[in-house]
Design a protein around this motif. Sequence first.
Motif, PDB file in Angstrom:
ATOM      1  N   UNK A   1      -1.118  -9.709  -8.286  1.00  0.00           N
ATOM      2  CA  UNK A   1      -0.055  -9.981  -9.262  1.00  0.00           C
ATOM      3  C   UNK A   1       0.840  -8.750  -9.406  1.00  0.00           C
ATOM      4  N   UNK A   2       0.208  -7.563  -9.507  1.00  0.00           N
ATOM      5  CA  UNK A   2       0.961  -6.319  -9.644  1.00  0.00           C
ATOM      6  C   UNK A   2       1.856  -6.092  -8.434  1.00  0.00           C
ATOM      7  N   UNK A   3       1.336  -6.357  -7.245  1.00  0.00           N
ATOM      8  CA  UNK A   3       2.126  -6.153  -6.026  1.00  0.00           C
ATOM      9  C   UNK A   3       3.378  -7.029  -6.045  1.00  0.00           C
ATOM     10  N   UNK A   4       3.231  -8.284  -6.433  1.00  0.00           N
ATOM     11  CA  UNK A   4       4.383  -9.175  -6.492  1.00  0.00           C
ATOM     12  C   UNK A   4       5.391  -8.710  -7.535  1.00  0.00           C
ATOM     13  N   UNK A   5       4.895  -8.245  -8.679  1.00  0.00           N
ATOM     14  CA  UNK A   5       5.812  -7.739  -9.707  1.00  0.00           C
ATOM     15  C   UNK A   5       6.587  -6.537  -9.204  1.00  0.00           C
ATOM     16  N   UNK A   6       5.925  -5.655  -8.478  1.00  0.00           N
ATOM     17  CA  UNK A   6       6.602  -4.470  -7.942  1.00  0.00           C
ATOM     18  C   UNK A   6       7.689  -4.871  -6.942  1.00  0.00           C
ATOM     19  N   UNK A   7       7.384  -5.844  -6.103  1.00  0.00           N
ATOM     20  CA  UNK A   7       8.386  -6.336  -5.159  1.00  0.00           C
ATOM     21  C   UNK A   7       9.593  -6.895  -5.922  1.00  0.00           C
ATOM     22  N   UNK A   8       9.323  -7.670  -6.976  1.00  0.00           N
ATOM     23  CA  UNK A   8      10.403  -8.237  -7.791  1.00  0.00           C
ATOM     24  C   UNK A   8      11.222  -7.145  -8.482  1.00  0.00           C
ATOM     25  N   UNK A   9      10.583  -6.008  -8.784  1.00  0.00           N
ATOM     26  CA  UNK A   9      11.276  -4.894  -9.430  1.00  0.00           C
ATOM     27  C   UNK A   9      12.064  -4.040  -8.437  1.00  0.00           C
ATOM     28  N   UNK A  10      11.957  -4.355  -7.143  1.00  0.00           N
ATOM     29  CA  UNK A  10      12.758  -3.658  -6.151  1.00  0.00           C
ATOM     30  C   UNK A  10      12.008  -2.659  -5.286  1.00  0.00           C
ATOM     31  N   UNK A  11      10.698  -2.574  -5.440  1.00  0.00           N
ATOM     32  CA  UNK A  11       9.922  -1.661  -4.594  1.00  0.00           C
ATOM     33  C   UNK A  11       9.760  -2.300  -3.209  1.00  0.00           C
ATOM     34  N   UNK A  12      10.119  -1.555  -2.179  1.00  0.00           N
ATOM     35  CA  UNK A  12      10.250  -2.136  -0.838  1.00  0.00           C
ATOM     36  C   UNK A  12       9.070  -1.859   0.083  1.00  0.00           C
ATOM     37  N   UNK A  13       8.169  -0.953  -0.314  1.00  0.00           N
ATOM     38  CA  UNK A  13       7.018  -0.630   0.544  1.00  0.00           C
ATOM     39  C   UNK A  13       5.739  -0.728  -0.289  1.00  0.00           C
ATOM     40  N   UNK A  14       5.379  -1.959  -0.645  1.00  0.00           N
ATOM     41  CA  UNK A  14       4.207  -2.217  -1.476  1.00  0.00           C
ATOM     42  C   UNK A  14       3.084  -2.758  -0.607  1.00  0.00           C
ATOM     43  N   UNK A  15       1.877  -2.243  -0.829  1.00  0.00           N
ATOM     44  CA  UNK A  15       0.713  -2.734  -0.091  1.00  0.00           C
ATOM     45  C   UNK A  15      -0.481  -2.848  -1.024  1.00  0.00           C
ATOM     46  N   UNK A  16      -1.487  -3.584  -0.574  1.00  0.00           N
ATOM     47  CA  UNK A  16      -2.751  -3.709  -1.289  1.00  0.00           C
ATOM     48  C   UNK A  16      -3.784  -2.822  -0.598  1.00  0.00           C
ATOM     49  N   UNK A  17      -4.610  -2.140  -1.376  1.00  0.00           N
ATOM     50  CA  UNK A  17      -5.679  -1.338  -0.788  1.00  0.00           C
ATOM     51  C   UNK A  17      -6.682  -2.278  -0.128  1.00  0.00           C
ATOM     52  N   UNK A  18      -6.931  -2.057   1.129  1.00  0.00           N
ATOM     53  CA  UNK A  18      -7.833  -2.920   1.894  1.00  0.00           C
ATOM     54  C   UNK A  18      -9.226  -2.945   1.257  1.00  0.00           C
ATOM     55  N   UNK A  19      -9.635  -4.113   0.806  1.00  0.00           N
ATOM     56  CA  UNK A  19     -10.960  -4.249   0.197  1.00  0.00           C
ATOM     57  C   UNK A  19     -11.048  -3.799  -1.244  1.00  0.00           C
ATOM     58  N   UNK A  20      -9.910  -3.370  -1.820  1.00  0.00           N
ATOM     59  CA  UNK A  20      -9.923  -2.918  -3.216  1.00  0.00           C
ATOM     60  C   UNK A  20     -10.771  -1.674  -3.404  1.00  0.00           C
ATOM     61  N   UNK A  21     -11.220  -1.472  -4.624  1.00  0.00           N
ATOM     62  CA  UNK A  21     -12.015  -0.277  -4.934  1.00  0.00           C
ATOM     63  C   UNK A  21     -13.292  -0.242  -4.112  1.00  0.00           C
ATOM     64  N   UNK A  22     -13.927  -1.390  -3.940  1.00  0.00           N
ATOM     65  CA  UNK A  22     -15.169  -1.430  -3.162  1.00  0.00           C
ATOM     66  C   UNK A  22     -14.897  -1.114  -1.698  1.00  0.00           C
ATOM     67  N   UNK A  23     -13.715  -1.512  -1.204  1.00  0.00           N
ATOM     68  CA  UNK A  23     -13.349  -1.180   0.168  1.00  0.00           C
ATOM     69  C   UNK A  23     -13.211   0.319   0.365  1.00  0.00           C
ATOM     70  N   UNK A  24     -12.664   0.998  -0.655  1.00  0.00           N
ATOM     71  CA  UNK A  24     -12.553   2.465  -0.609  1.00  0.00           C
ATOM     72  C   UNK A  24     -13.936   3.097  -0.500  1.00  0.00           C
ATOM     73  N   UNK A  25     -14.851   2.605  -1.328  1.00  0.00           N
ATOM     74  CA  UNK A  25     -16.210   3.163  -1.339  1.00  0.00           C
ATOM     75  C   UNK A  25     -16.916   2.888  -0.018  1.00  0.00           C
ATOM     76  N   UNK A  26     -16.821   1.650   0.476  1.00  0.00           N
ATOM     77  CA  UNK A  26     -17.510   1.285   1.720  1.00  0.00           C
ATOM     78  C   UNK A  26     -16.962   2.055   2.920  1.00  0.00           C
ATOM     79  N   UNK A  27     -15.682   2.453   2.842  1.00  0.00           N
ATOM     80  CA  UNK A  27     -15.076   3.209   3.948  1.00  0.00           C
ATOM     81  C   UNK A  27     -15.449   4.692   3.894  1.00  0.00           C
TER      82      UNK A  27
END
Length: 527
Positions: free
Chosen positions: A76-102
């Motif tokens: 939801x946050x990513x879509x809002x940022x795109x709507x606000x004009x941010x042009x390079x928005x991404x999601x962290x792969x796997x979220x917080x748990x993905x960070x830990x597992x990596x």
Amino acid sequence: MSTVPNRSYADIRKALLAREELALVDVREEAPFAESHPLFAANIPLSKLELEVFSRIPRRSTQVTVYDNGEGLASIAAQRLVELGYSHVSLLEGGLDGWRRAGGELFIDVNVPSKAFGELVESRRHTPSLAAEEVQALLDSDADVVVLDARRFDEYQTMSIPTGISVPGAELVLRARELAPDPSTRIIVNCAGRTRSIIGTQSLINAGIANPVSALRNGTIGWTLAGQQLQHGQSRRFAPTREEHRLLAAADARRVADQAQVNRATLADLQRWQQEPGRSTYLFDVRTPEEFEAGHLPSTRSTPGGQLVQETDHFASVRGARLVLVDDDSVRANMSASWLAQLGWEVHVLDDVEPAHFSEQGTWQAPVPAPRQAEEISVETLAQWLAEGDTQVLDFTSSANYVKRHIPGAWWVLRSQLQQALTRIPAAERYVLTCGSSQLARLAVADVEALTGKTVFLLKGGTASWIAAERPLEDGESRLASPRIDRYRRPYEGTDNPREAMQAYLDWEYGLVEQLARDGTHGFFVI
């Protein structure tokens, strides 16, 4: 809906090590954020994203990566940022748990970069400190000692060491000679825990002040754990600094800044940087809020220097960005910049500022999107509707503000959990939304309409207008439709924390240097 790409832990780590600009944004509320997050994550909760993001991530082409811990907030946050004009928005792969597992290191608490850096400074420089019992003995014996409290004034007022004087961190080098003119007077610097007393003490040592200087070991937490009494409601503040002392402090501060490899800048440099499409430049006024309000440079944000060093992640949420600092005394900007440079920032101090440049007055106003349309009602109309019944008031202020005082019958709602909250609130024919000013509540009008199918109104002027009209108020946790997770209760805050929580906090701080080493992305150095 546009498709938002993923960004991996490995890619973000590579960018951090290369000092590339990026914003890694945790969109959960502050309490879950404080339970676990990457070192350089910035907490911008989804519930107030639109009100904070333009000041914290000013360049719309910044690489912004958002994450949550599986709650469904990040998309939801990513879509809002795109709507606000941010042009390079991404999601962290796997979220917080993905960070830990990596293999990514995870930290607890808030403002972790500065706290970990403070521990690194003490371990490298062996910053002198005195235990609470030793300081109490000095005070009891009427020794020649002055206690300087390096926190914000409001924190100092809540609780302070007996005889302590409020001298927020960036003021120390500028004010110390005034408060301890005899070089044999011992100076003790305190905060609530460890960081600001370590940084404050080391600031005075780095600046070469002649007085013996020590930190109060473990701050007001250490004082409390030693069974000693704190004072409350004190108002002792630093006095104006004489010109002879300012000149000495300015020379000291410039020397320290040069040692830390702080960059120099002119107003022409600043103007050029502010037009650059590929770099983010933050402009911070590090004087006191009162001085800022009396007169400041256009486009500056008021960030008193000690708090800027402590909470850099909150003010400058783009790691790798350029920071420009300004003052009118050549002390506070240089001392603050010396620490920010050691914290791995590209930092510049404006050198050619004249009194005439401080031409704007008033408080800093955060840039926000154009307000959404909403039908507003007056305090009188709301009072009438409440008397008639079949009206629900939803209050989107902070939970602390709500508990302190709210419109009778109002429900406290966390905007990011609106759908769940509405299942706990009895249905009504109409809904009236409020918060302190109604700025945040305005953002929720369309969502409440969509979820309830009812007519939704906005209280004009928010709860502040209800209070100004001297209408009745309630307090307490009477109608919480959402969990109180919008703020993390700091173990060093207030006066009623469990001893176990305070000790656990200190134990965590002691382990931060090892955590920094495991993380390996910090880029800190210590002069």
